[in-house]
Write a protein that holds these residues in place. Structure first.
Motif, PDB file in Angstrom:
ATOM      1  N   ALA A 101     -34.052 -26.431  -3.632  1.00 13.49           N
ATOM      2  CA  ALA A 101     -33.697 -27.442  -2.639  1.00 13.49           C
ATOM      3  C   ALA A 101     -34.347 -28.772  -3.006  1.00 13.49           C
ATOM      4  O   ALA A 101     -35.526 -28.833  -3.331  1.00 13.49           O
ATOM      5  N   ASN A 118     -25.166 -24.575  -2.957  1.00 13.72           N
ATOM      6  CA  ASN A 118     -25.910 -24.519  -1.691  1.00 13.72           C
ATOM      7  C   ASN A 118     -27.434 -24.529  -1.878  1.00 13.72           C
ATOM      8  O   ASN A 118     -28.150 -23.746  -1.262  1.00 13.72           O
ATOM      9  N   GLY A 119     -27.941 -25.395  -2.720  1.00 13.37           N
ATOM     10  CA  GLY A 119     -29.379 -25.492  -2.947  1.00 13.37           C
ATOM     11  C   GLY A 119     -29.939 -24.458  -3.894  1.00 13.37           C
ATOM     12  O   GLY A 119     -31.144 -24.377  -4.085  1.00 13.37           O
TER      13      GLY A 119
END
Length: 150
Positions: free
Chosen positions: A53, A112-113
């Motif tokens: 992230a 998605n990270g």
């Protein structure tokens, strides 16, 4: 607790790689950042998912050399933001994965990270088991040797 393998290296021949792998496993167990999962998709396909992230693809380097997959990340520090709380780490890291023989990296992408690395085991044809035909006399090809009666 770390073990020192030096005495064993001095008294063994040909086991260098084994002790290197043991040392790598011990070092990897101590590392916790970034977190990752290794998933078996089928008998010959695997996937490593690494939580990254806040990182972009150009801040991450993925290399393969001599059965070692190395993932490195470096986030450029910017003084533009003032954090009240900083719970997501963006520190630099280096994580290595030892790949088995004939395992190749097929690709990697962010999703998605997560950095998702796709791996596949491809055993060369020469190393795959194969059936060998056994030559022998069949019933129709048996010849009888004639001899004189004694």
């Amino acid at each position: 607790m770390r073990y020192d393998w030096t005495p064993l290296w001095r008294s063994t021949i040909g086991f260098d790689r084994l002790f290197d792998v043991l040392d790598e496993v011990q070092r990897t167990a101590e590392e916790t950042y970034p977190p990752y999962n290794i998933e078996r998709l089928d008998e010959n396909r695997f996937q490593i998912s690494v939580a990254l992230a806040g990182f972009t693809p150009d801040e991450v380097a993925l290399t393969v050399a001599q059965n070692t997959l190395t993932l490195e990340g470096h986030k450029a520090e910017t003084d533009e933001k003032t954090f009240v709380h900083r719970g997501m780490s963006t520190r630099s890291f280096k994580r290595q994965f030892t790949l088995a023989d004939h395992v190749e990296v097929k690709g990697a992408h962010f999703e998605n990270g997560l950095l998702v690395v796709e791996l596949q085991r491809e055993i060369p044809e020469a190393m795959k088991p194969r059936r060998i035909a056994i030559a022998g006399a069949s019933a129709g090809q048996v010849k009888q040797i004639e001899g004189k009666a004694a």
